[in-house]
Design a protein around this motif. Sequence first.
Motif, PDB file in Angstrom:
ATOM      1  N   SER A   1      33.128  44.640  31.649  1.00 56.20           N
ATOM      2  CA  SER A   1      33.221  43.077  31.833  1.00 56.20           C
ATOM      3  C   SER A   1      31.740  42.706  33.101  1.00 56.20           C
ATOM      4  CB  SER A   1      34.431  43.054  32.479  1.00 56.20           C
ATOM      5  OG  SER A   1      34.758  44.016  32.485  1.00 56.20           O
ATOM      6  N   SER A   2      33.178  41.792  33.573  1.00 54.01           N
ATOM      7  CA  SER A   2      31.883  41.266  35.219  1.00 54.01           C
ATOM      8  C   SER A   2      32.452  41.079  36.203  1.00 54.01           C
ATOM      9  CB  SER A   2      30.982  40.865  34.926  1.00 54.01           C
ATOM     10  OG  SER A   2      31.233  39.466  34.752  1.00 54.01           O
ATOM     11  N   SER A   3      32.923  40.178  37.657  1.00 53.46           N
ATOM     12  CA  SER A   3      33.051  39.669  38.527  1.00 53.46           C
ATOM     13  C   SER A   3      34.057  38.273  37.896  1.00 53.46           C
ATOM     14  CB  SER A   3      32.622  39.762  39.744  1.00 53.46           C
ATOM     15  OG  SER A   3      31.418  38.432  38.905  1.00 53.46           O
ATOM     16  N   PHE A   4      33.359  38.421  36.691  1.00 57.34           N
ATOM     17  CA  PHE A   4      34.204  37.081  35.758  1.00 57.34           C
ATOM     18  C   PHE A   4      35.994  37.766  35.396  1.00 57.34           C
ATOM     19  CE2 PHE A   4      35.811  34.214  32.636  1.00 57.34           C
ATOM     20  CZ  PHE A   4      35.273  32.984  33.365  1.00 57.34           C
ATOM     21  N   ASP A   5      35.922  38.678  35.467  1.00 56.04           N
ATOM     22  CA  ASP A   5      36.894  39.471  35.624  1.00 56.04           C
ATOM     23  C   ASP A   5      38.436  38.440  36.321  1.00 56.04           C
ATOM     24  OD1 ASP A   5      37.086  41.225  33.481  1.00 56.04           O
ATOM     25  OD2 ASP A   5      36.714  42.624  34.972  1.00 56.04           O
ATOM     26  N   TYR A   6      37.934  38.079  38.261  1.00 55.36           N
ATOM     27  CA  TYR A   6      38.494  37.261  38.461  1.00 55.36           C
ATOM     28  C   TYR A   6      38.546  36.425  39.169  1.00 55.36           C
ATOM     29  CZ  TYR A   6      38.574  42.783  39.926  1.00 55.36           C
ATOM     30  OH  TYR A   6      38.763  44.128  39.981  1.00 55.36           O
ATOM     31  N   HIS A   7      38.037  35.625  37.817  1.00 52.47           N
ATOM     32  CA  HIS A   7      38.439  34.282  37.839  1.00 52.47           C
ATOM     33  C   HIS A   7      39.424  33.022  38.089  1.00 52.47           C
ATOM     34  CE1 HIS A   7      39.117  32.329  34.104  1.00 52.47           C
ATOM     35  NE2 HIS A   7      38.818  33.705  33.447  1.00 52.47           N
ATOM     36  N   GLU A   8      40.548  34.022  37.087  1.00 52.02           N
ATOM     37  CA  GLU A   8      41.955  33.463  37.624  1.00 52.02           C
ATOM     38  C   GLU A   8      42.481  33.829  39.338  1.00 52.02           C
ATOM     39  OE1 GLU A   8      42.998  31.222  35.277  1.00 52.02           O
ATOM     40  OE2 GLU A   8      42.074  31.424  33.458  1.00 52.02           O
ATOM     41  N   VAL A   9      42.421  34.397  39.657  1.00 49.17           N
ATOM     42  CA  VAL A   9      42.356  35.093  40.575  1.00 49.17           C
ATOM     43  C   VAL A   9      41.832  34.633  42.474  1.00 49.17           C
ATOM     44  CG1 VAL A   9      44.129  37.088  39.660  1.00 49.17           C
ATOM     45  CG2 VAL A   9      42.439  37.085  40.706  1.00 49.17           C
ATOM     46  N   ILE A  10      41.044  34.185  41.741  1.00 47.89           N
ATOM     47  CA  ILE A  10      39.812  33.662  42.915  1.00 47.89           C
ATOM     48  C   ILE A  10      40.074  32.779  43.777  1.00 47.89           C
ATOM     49  CG2 ILE A  10      38.482  32.521  41.519  1.00 47.89           C
ATOM     50  CD1 ILE A  10      36.716  34.282  44.140  1.00 47.89           C
ATOM     51  N   ASP A  11      41.404  31.638  43.565  1.00 48.83           N
ATOM     52  CA  ASP A  11      41.393  30.551  44.395  1.00 48.83           C
ATOM     53  C   ASP A  11      42.499  31.360  45.211  1.00 48.83           C
ATOM     54  OD1 ASP A  11      40.247  28.850  44.132  1.00 48.83           O
ATOM     55  OD2 ASP A  11      41.151  28.237  41.909  1.00 48.83           O
ATOM     56  N   ASP A  12      43.884  32.393  44.918  1.00 49.76           N
ATOM     57  CA  ASP A  12      44.361  32.581  45.518  1.00 49.76           C
ATOM     58  C   ASP A  12      44.119  34.117  46.479  1.00 49.76           C
ATOM     59  OD1 ASP A  12      46.624  31.554  44.863  1.00 49.76           O
ATOM     60  OD2 ASP A  12      46.998  32.831  42.903  1.00 49.76           O
ATOM     61  N   LEU A  13      42.565  34.032  45.573  1.00 48.73           N
ATOM     62  CA  LEU A  13      42.094  35.227  46.868  1.00 48.73           C
ATOM     63  C   LEU A  13      41.780  34.779  48.391  1.00 48.73           C
ATOM     64  CD1 LEU A  13      39.700  37.575  44.372  1.00 48.73           C
ATOM     65  CD2 LEU A  13      41.868  38.551  46.611  1.00 48.73           C
ATOM     66  N   THR A  14      41.186  33.908  48.119  1.00 49.33           N
ATOM     67  CA  THR A  14      39.971  32.980  48.653  1.00 49.33           C
ATOM     68  C   THR A  14      41.375  32.355  49.854  1.00 49.33           C
ATOM     69  OG1 THR A  14      39.867  31.207  47.607  1.00 49.33           O
ATOM     70  CG2 THR A  14      37.851  32.573  48.228  1.00 49.33           C
ATOM     71  N   SER A  15      42.290  32.476  49.729  1.00 52.13           N
ATOM     72  CA  SER A  15      43.286  31.652  50.683  1.00 52.13           C
ATOM     73  C   SER A  15      44.230  32.817  51.274  1.00 52.13           C
ATOM     74  CB  SER A  15      44.580  30.359  48.937  1.00 52.13           C
ATOM     75  OG  SER A  15      45.861  30.444  50.861  1.00 52.13           O
ATOM     76  N   ALA A  16      43.803  33.948  51.120  1.00 49.00           N
ATOM     77  CA  ALA A  16      44.373  35.150  51.165  1.00 49.00           C
ATOM     78  C   ALA A  16      43.566  35.388  52.066  1.00 49.00           C
ATOM     79  CB  ALA A  16      44.391  36.067  50.770  1.00 49.00           C
ATOM     80  N   GLY A  17      42.294  35.408  51.793  1.00 48.40           N
ATOM     81  CA  GLY A  17      40.944  35.923  52.969  1.00 48.40           C
ATOM     82  C   GLY A  17      39.343  34.824  52.611  1.00 48.40           C
ATOM     83  N   ASN A  18      38.633  35.960  53.330  1.00 45.54           N
ATOM     84  CA  ASN A  18      37.002  35.859  52.861  1.00 45.54           C
ATOM     85  C   ASN A  18      37.624  36.953  51.540  1.00 45.54           C
ATOM     86  OD1 ASN A  18      36.723  34.479  55.274  1.00 45.54           O
ATOM     87  ND2 ASN A  18      35.870  36.593  55.922  1.00 45.54           N
ATOM     88  N   VAL A  19      35.906  36.656  50.530  1.00 36.69           N
ATOM     89  CA  VAL A  19      35.929  37.521  49.178  1.00 36.69           C
ATOM     90  C   VAL A  19      34.673  37.841  49.432  1.00 36.69           C
ATOM     91  CG1 VAL A  19      36.590  37.603  46.992  1.00 36.69           C
ATOM     92  CG2 VAL A  19      37.894  36.301  48.680  1.00 36.69           C
ATOM     93  N   ILE A  20      34.308  39.039  48.727  1.00 33.36           N
ATOM     94  CA  ILE A  20      33.139  39.100  47.979  1.00 33.36           C
ATOM     95  C   ILE A  20      33.565  39.678  47.049  1.00 33.36           C
ATOM     96  CG2 ILE A  20      32.356  41.431  49.722  1.00 33.36           C
ATOM     97  CD1 ILE A  20      29.001  40.356  49.446  1.00 33.36           C
ATOM     98  N   LEU A  21      32.281  39.718  45.460  1.00 35.16           N
ATOM     99  CA  LEU A  21      32.918  40.430  44.246  1.00 35.16           C
ATOM    100  C   LEU A  21      31.391  40.025  43.630  1.00 35.16           C
ATOM    101  CD1 LEU A  21      34.437  37.516  44.069  1.00 35.16           C
ATOM    102  CD2 LEU A  21      35.171  38.571  42.661  1.00 35.16           C
ATOM    103  N   HIS A  22      30.444  40.709  43.070  1.00 38.81           N
ATOM    104  CA  HIS A  22      29.156  40.819  42.799  1.00 38.81           C
ATOM    105  C   HIS A  22      29.858  41.522  40.781  1.00 38.81           C
ATOM    106  CE1 HIS A  22      29.311  44.997  44.281  1.00 38.81           C
ATOM    107  NE2 HIS A  22      28.227  45.960  43.216  1.00 38.81           N
TER     108      HIS A  22
END
Length: 337
Positions: free
Chosen positions: A79-100
């Motif tokens: 797959s890809s970083s898109f696996d995390y599209h359902e959690v990305i908003d909660d991730l950015t609420s918790a901190g800075n994020v980098i995915l590739h």
Amino acid sequence: MKCFSISVVVIAILYAPYLLPDPPLPTNPSELPTAVQEWFKRGRMVDINGHKIFYIQLKCSNRSNKSPSTFAILHGFPSSSFDYHEVIDDLTSAGNVILHDHLGFGLSDKPVANFTYSLSEAAENTLEVWRKAGIKNAHVVAHDMGDSILTEILARRHRGMLPSYFESFFKSVTFTNGGMKYSMIKFRISQTLLSNVYFGSYFSKLSNRFYMAEQFSKMQLQSVWGPNIDVATRDKEIHYTIQLCNYRGGSLIFPKTIYYLWDRANFEFRWFAALKDLDIKVRFVWSDADAVSPLSIPNYFKQIIPHMEMSIINDAGHFVMLEKPSAWIDKVIKPLI
């Protein structure tokens, strides 16, 4: 004469995959599903060792958090970083994020000629993405193949082989649902066939050029989702995964990108010693119904990494961040805030 005719037919069938053209596959982000197009717009491309790698770097959205941590996320196969599209908003609420997207996956380049998709190369690319993005330190969270990329990086750290830039980089490492112990993997049929050095390339051509690959991939991915999930959600997410695999011919190079399985088999001795001696926080967060990477894997590591923390997410399969995004945030991210 009859035997000769039968032989000709058999040979023709065997050679047919080499004579037929590849199926038409998406080559432009505009040809991908709308949700993936929106994901593409959130990121950018960076040149790493002559190839373009897609990455997303987001700042913490919580203004009350004056000194947010950074979460560096590593995705798995196929797959890809898109696996995390359902959690990305909660991730950015918790901190800075980098995915590739690793090279050969998702929206990143997918070179074919004169390129081997080893975990060593993936580790090199990952480190360079983090460095070019200016990440000074991070909690690193990995999944599936990403677990092995992370262990290769940690092995280099253990041996003093990382560039000085990464001397104080790792705040913690979290492994999630991956076949880190090769002998304990419950291989899917597709993994067995594609990774076979003699038959992998032929099987790939056969399934793609006879237009069977997409249906076969769907069946294989369905088999690793949890038993009690919403079927419509599962099939939607699998459709996204397959489209990103197909993008720019990624599904045609599966026999190359699945090479990481052989690295897993060959370099366990190198990685496990590093994990045992880690002087940073080590966490394993696993689901209880993973059909490909069972709970026996983190239980094995509990024996060789006495200081590791282990947490279980109940009633979930291999892609917990998609199946149970809230549980994934609660178990993986919240303990690090």
